[in-house]
Design an enzyme around this catalytic site. Sequence first.
Site, PDB file in Angstrom:
ATOM      1  N   HIS A   1      39.859  46.492  38.592  1.00  0.00           N
ATOM      2  CA  HIS A   1      38.750  45.728  38.017  1.00  0.00           C
ATOM      3  C   HIS A   1      37.421  46.158  38.609  1.00  0.00           C
ATOM      4  O   HIS A   1      37.362  46.769  39.681  1.00  0.00           O
ATOM      5  CB  HIS A   1      38.942  44.216  38.220  1.00  0.00           C
ATOM      6  CG  HIS A   1      38.925  43.777  39.659  1.00  0.00           C
ATOM      7  ND1 HIS A   1      40.060  43.726  40.442  1.00  0.00           N
ATOM      8  CD2 HIS A   1      37.912  43.364  40.464  1.00  0.00           C
ATOM      9  CE1 HIS A   1      39.746  43.296  41.651  1.00  0.00           C
ATOM     10  NE2 HIS A   1      38.445  43.076  41.704  1.00  0.00           N
TER      11      HIS A   1
ATOM     12  N   GLU B   1      36.535  33.188  38.667  1.00  0.00           N
ATOM     13  CA  GLU B   1      36.495  34.490  38.006  1.00  0.00           C
ATOM     14  C   GLU B   1      36.998  34.375  36.580  1.00  0.00           C
ATOM     15  O   GLU B   1      37.850  33.553  36.267  1.00  0.00           O
ATOM     16  CB  GLU B   1      37.333  35.521  38.778  1.00  0.00           C
ATOM     17  CG  GLU B   1      38.811  35.222  38.772  1.00  0.00           C
ATOM     18  CD  GLU B   1      39.651  36.318  39.430  1.00  0.00           C
ATOM     19  OE1 GLU B   1      39.233  36.837  40.476  1.00  0.00           O
ATOM     20  OE2 GLU B   1      40.725  36.643  38.888  1.00  0.00           O
TER      21      GLU B   1
ATOM     22  N   GLN C   1      35.629  41.840  35.761  1.00  0.00           N
ATOM     23  CA  GLN C   1      35.773  40.540  36.424  1.00  0.00           C
ATOM     24  C   GLN C   1      34.397  39.905  36.583  1.00  0.00           C
ATOM     25  O   GLN C   1      33.601  40.339  37.422  1.00  0.00           O
ATOM     26  CB  GLN C   1      36.420  40.739  37.811  1.00  0.00           C
ATOM     27  CG  GLN C   1      36.646  39.453  38.577  1.00  0.00           C
ATOM     28  CD  GLN C   1      37.149  39.706  39.997  1.00  0.00           C
ATOM     29  OE1 GLN C   1      36.411  40.197  40.832  1.00  0.00           O
ATOM     30  NE2 GLN C   1      38.391  39.378  40.257  1.00  0.00           N
TER      31      GLN C   1
ATOM     32  N   HIS D   1      31.795  44.466  43.484  1.00  0.00           N
ATOM     33  CA  HIS D   1      32.813  45.300  44.144  1.00  0.00           C
ATOM     34  C   HIS D   1      33.693  45.985  43.114  1.00  0.00           C
ATOM     35  O   HIS D   1      33.635  45.673  41.921  1.00  0.00           O
ATOM     36  CB  HIS D   1      33.660  44.474  45.130  1.00  0.00           C
ATOM     37  CG  HIS D   1      34.579  43.469  44.510  1.00  0.00           C
ATOM     38  ND1 HIS D   1      34.233  42.146  44.310  1.00  0.00           N
ATOM     39  CD2 HIS D   1      35.854  43.574  44.044  1.00  0.00           C
ATOM     40  CE1 HIS D   1      35.248  41.499  43.768  1.00  0.00           C
ATOM     41  NE2 HIS D   1      36.247  42.344  43.589  1.00  0.00           N
TER      42      HIS D   1
ATOM     43  N   GLU E   1      38.179  46.537  46.977  1.00  0.00           N
ATOM     44  CA  GLU E   1      39.353  45.664  47.069  1.00  0.00           C
ATOM     45  C   GLU E   1      40.580  46.495  46.690  1.00  0.00           C
ATOM     46  O   GLU E   1      40.581  47.187  45.666  1.00  0.00           O
ATOM     47  CB  GLU E   1      39.193  44.478  46.100  1.00  0.00           C
ATOM     48  CG  GLU E   1      40.332  43.469  46.183  1.00  0.00           C
ATOM     49  CD  GLU E   1      40.118  42.261  45.266  1.00  0.00           C
ATOM     50  OE1 GLU E   1      39.127  42.260  44.500  1.00  0.00           O
ATOM     51  OE2 GLU E   1      40.950  41.339  45.315  1.00  0.00           O
TER      52      GLU E   1
END
Lengths: 166, 166
Positions: B41, B77, B88, B112, B162
């Site tokens: 994502h 989210e 996301q 991110h 992540e």
Amino acid sequence: MSPIAARLPGQDDTPDNAAGDPDAAPVESPVREPLLTEIDHVAIAVHDLGAAIDWYRENFGAVVDHREVVEKDGVEEALLKVAESYVQLLTPVRDDSPVAKYLEKKGEGLHHIGYRVDDCAAALEAIKANGGKVIDEKPRPGSRGTTVAFVHPKTSFGTLIELVQE
Amino acid sequence: MSPIAARLPGQDDTPDNAAGDPDAAPVESPVREPLLTEIDHVAIAVHDLGAAIDWYRENFGAVVDHREVVEKDGVEEALLKVAESYVQLLTPVRDDSPVAKYLEKKGEGLHHIGYRVDDCAAALEAIKANGGKVIDEKPRPGSRGTTVAFVHPKTSFGTLIELVQE
């Protein structure tokens, strides 16, 4: 119950409900076919392209699939393929490059997201028709033979978006 | 020419060249198997989750596939599926959420990138072994039943990463 009586307070004969069908579902917003076929790439602005390439190889085993200087944008890019998408490592090749200004102002990090679409011109027109601010009024050549257009972050929640047609 | 004479200045018997083969290619850095199986994502921090969801639907026909409040991270989210990846959209649900601080400091935008991996713990250890700074010392539960770990942007070219294991 007549169609008139079935109307909710404040409801009127909008074009969406012009047929007067009391069973029609409320139309909240335009519904359209999905336009985004893939995340084409995520661009990361870096000072040292070689060091970033090394880091992705050493930590993730991700290697360069394509490397190109895009003169118009004043950048050199290295594309690391991840499934059908790319991580695009991006560094300026001249001081007046928008990426050079970005690095100076915000430092290294996520720069933009590229969404793959079947028809760049149609996607761009849809955004303009919805009041979106664009950087490229018309599609133009991108790297690796693509056709691209950038959408301004001002009307897209702070996100610089590139529409990419392969 | 003997193997000794074939040595370049400064070259010595490193473990990579211990066999003394003068035809061996120079070993620049550790080579590893590709760890990233997919861009899981791209996270975009926004003030108004509903408005951002509407924008993606109206402009791109992208709709919510999953929506979740992640209490530990203080965020809500909305995941919009694009091929096998997600956009996301992320908004804070309390003032001490890291995303609230991010919005205050940097404003809306790309927050991110989540890389999908087969083994989150192994990928995290590889980064630590390479001197990378991490936020999560061990993998922990993420949204939609995933196992995740965050890598600090300080040692990854300004990019909050992540690692996501499904």
